[in-house]
Design a protein around this motif. Sequence first.
Motif, short mmCIF file in Angstrom:
data_model
loop_
_atom_site.label_atom_id
_atom_site.label_comp_id
_atom_site.label_asym_id
_atom_site.label_seq_id
_atom_site.Cartn_x
_atom_site.Cartn_y
_atom_site.Cartn_z
N ILE A 155 -81.74 78.05 90.22
CA ILE A 155 -80.38 77.87 90.85
C ILE A 155 -79.52 78.64 89.89
CG2 ILE A 155 -78.69 76.08 91.42
CD1 ILE A 155 -80.49 74.23 91.94
N ASN A 156 -78.64 79.58 90.69
CA ASN A 156 -77.59 80.28 90.08
C ASN A 156 -76.76 79.71 89.04
OD1 ASN A 156 -75.59 81.95 89.73
ND2 ASN A 156 -75.12 82.67 91.76
N ASN A 157 -76.26 79.98 87.97
CA ASN A 157 -75.46 79.02 87.25
C ASN A 157 -74.04 79.52 87.80
OD1 ASN A 157 -74.69 81.83 85.95
ND2 ASN A 157 -75.47 81.06 83.89
N ASN A 158 -73.88 80.28 88.73
CA ASN A 158 -72.29 80.34 89.11
C ASN A 158 -71.79 79.29 90.08
OD1 ASN A 158 -71.26 82.54 87.66
ND2 ASN A 158 -72.14 83.99 89.07
N VAL A 159 -73.00 78.61 90.52
CA VAL A 159 -73.15 77.43 91.22
C VAL A 159 -72.56 76.18 90.61
CG1 VAL A 159 -74.49 75.59 92.65
CG2 VAL A 159 -74.93 78.05 93.02
N PRO A 160 -71.41 75.50 91.01
CA PRO A 160 -70.90 74.36 90.40
C PRO A 160 -72.00 73.31 90.11
CG PRO A 160 -69.46 75.16 91.86
CD PRO A 160 -70.66 75.68 92.28
N LYS A 161 -72.04 72.93 88.90
CA LYS A 161 -72.96 71.84 88.43
C LYS A 161 -72.89 70.64 89.41
CE LYS A 161 -73.67 72.27 83.66
NZ LYS A 161 -73.78 71.71 82.31
N SER A 162 -71.53 70.26 90.23
CA SER A 162 -71.44 69.30 91.29
C SER A 162 -72.30 69.33 92.34
CB SER A 162 -69.97 69.18 91.37
OG SER A 162 -69.49 70.25 91.75
N ARG A 163 -72.72 70.88 92.59
CA ARG A 163 -73.57 71.06 93.95
C ARG A 163 -74.78 71.09 93.73
NH1 ARG A 163 -73.57 76.09 98.02
NH2 ARG A 163 -73.78 74.93 99.97
N ILE A 164 -75.32 70.98 92.29
CA ILE A 164 -76.84 71.16 92.09
C ILE A 164 -77.51 69.94 92.84
CG2 ILE A 164 -78.76 70.79 90.25
CD1 ILE A 164 -76.79 72.20 88.31
N PRO A 165 -77.21 68.65 92.89
CA PRO A 165 -77.63 67.59 93.53
C PRO A 165 -77.76 67.94 94.84
CG PRO A 165 -76.19 66.63 91.94
CD PRO A 165 -76.07 68.26 91.76
N THR A 166 -76.79 68.63 95.60
CA THR A 166 -77.24 69.01 97.05
C THR A 166 -78.13 70.04 97.15
OG1 THR A 166 -74.49 68.49 97.50
CG2 THR A 166 -75.96 70.17 98.97
N LEU A 167 -78.33 70.77 96.42
CA LEU A 167 -79.23 71.98 96.52
C LEU A 167 -80.64 71.27 96.48
CD1 LEU A 167 -77.72 74.98 94.90
CD2 LEU A 167 -77.49 74.50 97.37
N LEU A 168 -80.63 70.32 95.28
CA LEU A 168 -81.81 69.88 95.37
C LEU A 168 -82.24 69.01 96.43
CD1 LEU A 168 -81.75 68.90 91.53
CD2 LEU A 168 -83.16 70.54 92.61
N LYS A 169 -81.32 68.22 97.05
CA LYS A 169 -81.79 67.65 98.12
C LYS A 169 -82.28 68.30 99.24
CE LYS A 169 -78.44 63.80 97.04
NZ LYS A 169 -77.10 62.90 97.67
N VAL A 170 -81.74 69.65 99.31
CA VAL A 170 -82.04 70.50 100.53
C VAL A 170 -83.32 71.04 100.05
CG1 VAL A 170 -81.87 72.82 101.21
CG2 VAL A 170 -79.65 71.42 101.15
N LEU A 171 -83.93 71.12 98.97
CA LEU A 171 -85.32 71.62 98.45
C LEU A 171 -86.19 70.22 98.67
CD1 LEU A 171 -84.46 73.59 95.35
CD2 LEU A 171 -85.48 74.53 97.39
N ASP A 172 -85.69 69.26 98.55
CA ASP A 172 -86.39 67.97 98.91
C ASP A 172 -86.83 67.69 100.25
OD1 ASP A 172 -87.09 65.11 97.74
OD2 ASP A 172 -86.01 64.70 99.67
N TYR A 173 -85.68 68.20 101.12
CA TYR A 173 -86.13 68.21 102.56
C TYR A 173 -87.05 69.24 102.80
CZ TYR A 173 -85.35 68.58 107.61
OH TYR A 173 -85.48 68.53 108.88
N LEU A 174 -87.18 70.66 102.19
CA LEU A 174 -88.01 71.52 102.57
C LEU A 174 -89.45 71.39 102.03
CD1 LEU A 174 -86.06 74.57 101.74
CD2 LEU A 174 -86.57 73.65 103.97
N SER A 175 -89.34 69.91 101.03
CA SER A 175 -90.57 69.78 100.36
C SER A 175 -91.39 68.43 100.96
CB SER A 175 -90.50 69.21 98.96
OG SER A 175 -89.78 70.63 98.14
N ALA A 176 -90.71 68.00 102.22
CA ALA A 176 -91.42 66.96 102.81
C ALA A 176 -93.02 67.02 103.18
CB ALA A 176 -90.64 66.73 104.12
#
Length: 550
Positions: free
Chosen positions: A382-403
């Motif tokens: 995850i690009n470190n220009n992404v705000p830390k507050s958005r990291i859980p959102t991106l991980l949730k998206v990856l969680d969906y893709l990992s179903a």
Amino acid sequence: MPSSRIDRRGFLGAAGVAGLTVAGGGLLTACGDGGATGGGAEASAKLELPTYVPAKVPAPDLPGNAQGLDPAYLRYPKDLVKSVTKAPGDGKPITALTETFTTPAPAMNRNAYWQELNKRLGSEMRMTIVNGLGADSVYREKFNATIAGGDLPDLMWFPPNQGLKNVPDLLRAKFHDLTPYLSGDAVKKYPNLANIPGYAWKTAVINGKIWGYAVPYGRSGQVYVANEDFWKPVGGTEFTSAQDFFDKAKELLDTKRKKYVLEPAYVNHIQQFAYWHGAPNTWRIDDGKLTYFFETDEYLAGIEFALKCQQAQLFWPDPNLATTLEKMEGGFLGLHVQSFPGFLNDSNMYDWPEKVVVPFAAERGMTPSWSYGWGSVGFTAINNNVPKSRIPTLLKVLDYLSAPLGTEERLFLDNGIEGTHHTRSRNGDVALTKKGNAEVLTTRQAINFFGNAPESLYLPNKPDVTRGIHQAQSELMKIAKVDPTIGYFSDTFAQKGASAKDEVYTAIKDIVAGRKPLSSFKKEVLPKWRRTAGDAMRREYEQAIEKGTK
């Protein structure tokens, strides 16, 4: 047969085919001494990997295990569960750099599958898709250009074997440390990520930190695949020794009918022959000292046997054969080497009787071996220009893709919209439509390189084939070996390992083809490999292992 076949054999099956959940082994990153900073091995040894929590899905017909045996479904599972309760996105676009090896996906604005994915994610997935069919360097060049340009996407796939350099420094400078979000029980916030086995997560760890989401891939390595019908005249594919194999192969050889036994990929066969003698998985470790597989007597025995086969004309005579699968299907070849996910893909697409030949003892008293893969196809940072507050959102998206298979999400991810992209038979089996082949197969491969599920076995309408594959995998695991350097980092390997190995393979091809003497392997080839990269890799791995075990 699906219209969009994956052509790069090294990554065959990375996206799979309709209803077939597959992915494949990587070779780039691991935890350990990153070269630029000290203490990496000790930190990595102390790191708590993400807690493994198996997904709660319909029970498979044939069970898997945490060591890498894939669960198998003889029919598409019923009573699918919903693993993601609401759209994981935040309404903002998500950018990603990824790769494909198949027909380019239709653009988002004329791709109903991609549009539906965006709806289900709750964010528009904007992918920059690099087609790597031309060469390994294609994605690497795009990756490096993206880094140099400074405009990084939110998600960036780190490939496992494309020669990226200075990886530890790059990660520290440009990407988020995901350890606090994924280590130990923290991963339980993302149930599908917790379903990824620990051996896969190790490939996303460097210097004691988790730098990305480990993209799961089957742990099974390359396999020896036979056309069973080809071998029926000599009693099938059971062999008591290397000599027994050789005698039966010679009996089947028919050069007048252009019927040969082995595909002309010499180095692939040599690895299989070496397994018959008990060769290690990449490195062998004894009392802290490492020996590379090139340096073993078992590998030399593999070369000698390949030379014997070549002299007996068992190899297809054209070394540039581009129609191996067609020759296998037609009964003009008896054996070829394939990635395990590629074998699954082929088993689903073709109807000729494929069978894995499990390594057997070359001689009485020997113990054969086989090599596990890494269980990952790289990792997504995850690009470190992404705000830390958005990291859980991106991980949730990856969680969906990992179903995983057995979830409503995986049914959609693998097969698209029912009635549009796929149909289901009375027994529940899934088949892609023409539109599904055009949109789902092509788009899904690009997605699966940066977000995927652990491998499961399911071949639509082929329960007996699925059962046989699961049994073969079970037998392979009984003799499987792990590379002892997994979990450690070598700068020399990252920078020179692939090119040095390629030089050795070029020389081996010359030896088997008769252009160089067998003696040149020990006198010239091995010494050069040691000078170029081998000794430095050995030293770096040994030091990292020593630090990591203290």
